[in-house]
Write a protein that holds these residues in place. Structure first.
Motif, PDB file in Angstrom:
ATOM      1  N   GLY A   1       2.587   9.999  11.155  1.00 33.98           N
ATOM      2  CA  GLY A   1       1.707  10.924  10.460  1.00 33.98           C
ATOM      3  C   GLY A   1       0.553  10.239   9.761  1.00 33.98           C
ATOM      4  O   GLY A   1       0.500   9.009   9.646  1.00 33.98           O
ATOM      5  N   GLU A   2      -0.377  11.063   9.290  1.00 28.28           N
ATOM      6  CA  GLU A   2      -1.562  10.554   8.601  1.00 28.28           C
ATOM      7  C   GLU A   2      -1.201   9.830   7.312  1.00 28.28           C
ATOM      8  O   GLU A   2      -1.878   8.889   6.903  1.00 28.28           O
ATOM      9  N   THR A   3      -0.125  10.259   6.653  1.00 25.72           N
ATOM     10  CA  THR A   3       0.303   9.591   5.423  1.00 25.72           C
ATOM     11  C   THR A   3       0.706   8.148   5.717  1.00 25.72           C
ATOM     12  O   THR A   3       0.392   7.230   4.953  1.00 25.72           O
ATOM     13  N   VAL A   4       1.379   7.934   6.835  1.00 20.16           N
ATOM     14  CA  VAL A   4       1.773   6.583   7.242  1.00 20.16           C
ATOM     15  C   VAL A   4       0.532   5.753   7.546  1.00 20.16           C
ATOM     16  O   VAL A   4       0.423   4.591   7.126  1.00 20.16           O
ATOM     17  N   ASN A   5      -0.415   6.358   8.250  1.00 14.86           N
ATOM     18  CA  ASN A   5      -1.664   5.647   8.558  1.00 14.86           C
ATOM     19  C   ASN A   5      -2.422   5.282   7.281  1.00 14.86           C
ATOM     20  O   ASN A   5      -2.990   4.194   7.167  1.00 14.86           O
ATOM     21  N   MET A   6      -2.420   6.183   6.307  1.00 20.52           N
ATOM     22  CA  MET A   6      -3.110   5.919   5.042  1.00 20.52           C
ATOM     23  C   MET A   6      -2.404   4.800   4.269  1.00 20.52           C
ATOM     24  O   MET A   6      -3.064   3.933   3.680  1.00 20.52           O
TER      25      MET A   6
ATOM     26  N   GLY B   1       0.834  -1.186   0.000  1.00 21.61           N
ATOM     27  CA  GLY B   1       0.000   0.000   0.000  1.00 21.61           C
ATOM     28  C   GLY B   1       0.873   1.241   0.000  1.00 21.61           C
ATOM     29  O   GLY B   1       1.853   1.312   0.733  1.00 21.61           O
ATOM     30  N   LEU B   2       0.543   2.212  -0.848  1.00 20.54           N
ATOM     31  CA  LEU B   2       1.321   3.447  -0.947  1.00 20.54           C
ATOM     32  C   LEU B   2       0.419   4.655  -0.766  1.00 20.54           C
ATOM     33  O   LEU B   2      -0.711   4.686  -1.247  1.00 20.54           O
ATOM     34  N   ALA B   3       0.959   5.670  -0.083  1.00 23.57           N
ATOM     35  CA  ALA B   3       0.280   6.950   0.072  1.00 23.57           C
ATOM     36  C   ALA B   3       1.328   8.049  -0.078  1.00 23.57           C
ATOM     37  O   ALA B   3       2.507   7.845   0.213  1.00 23.57           O
ATOM     38  N   THR B   4       0.893   9.213  -0.542  1.00 26.04           N
ATOM     39  CA  THR B   4       1.781  10.352  -0.753  1.00 26.04           C
ATOM     40  C   THR B   4       1.347  11.487   0.164  1.00 26.04           C
ATOM     41  O   THR B   4       0.161  11.788   0.246  1.00 26.04           O
TER      42      THR B   4
END
Length: 102
Positions: A30-35, A8-11
């Motif tokens: 951070g929220e990016t890590v959670n996403m 899973g990847l998020a930016t």
């Protein structure tokens, strides 16, 4: 034994830091890590699931191909998700990667 990954990847923005004195560990918050964690949990074996923002970032390169997977509710937010399905010009992608990190 065969290992099958799901990714899973998020930016987005993150915070980083070292935790611990005796055995220090490098941590990303951070929220990016959670996403990204949410994307990984909703992915499938041997597939890469990405957020809309990651798709937009990759679309700007003109290298990667994506396929809309659907929407998920994550932390009271509806998130569009996409499969990363391939690369139309991997050499160009590697050139961009190398120039970005020089």
């Amino acid at each position: 034994a065969v290992v099958k990954l799901r990714i899973g990847l998020a930016t987005g923005p993150v915070s980083v830091g070292m935790i611990g004195m005796k055995i220090p560990k490098y941590c990303v918050f951070g929220e990016t890590v959670n996403m990204a964690t949410a994307m990984e949990e909703r992915s499938q074996a041997m597939r890469i699931l990405i957020t809309k923002y990651t798709r937009n970032f990759l679309a700007d390169t003109g290298i990667f191909e994506t396929l809309f997977r659907g929407q998920f509710k994550i932390d009271d937010t509806i998130v569009d998700t996409y499969w990363l399905v391939g690369s139309s010009n991997l050499e160009k992608g590697l050139d961009i990667f190398h120039s970005y990190y020089q």
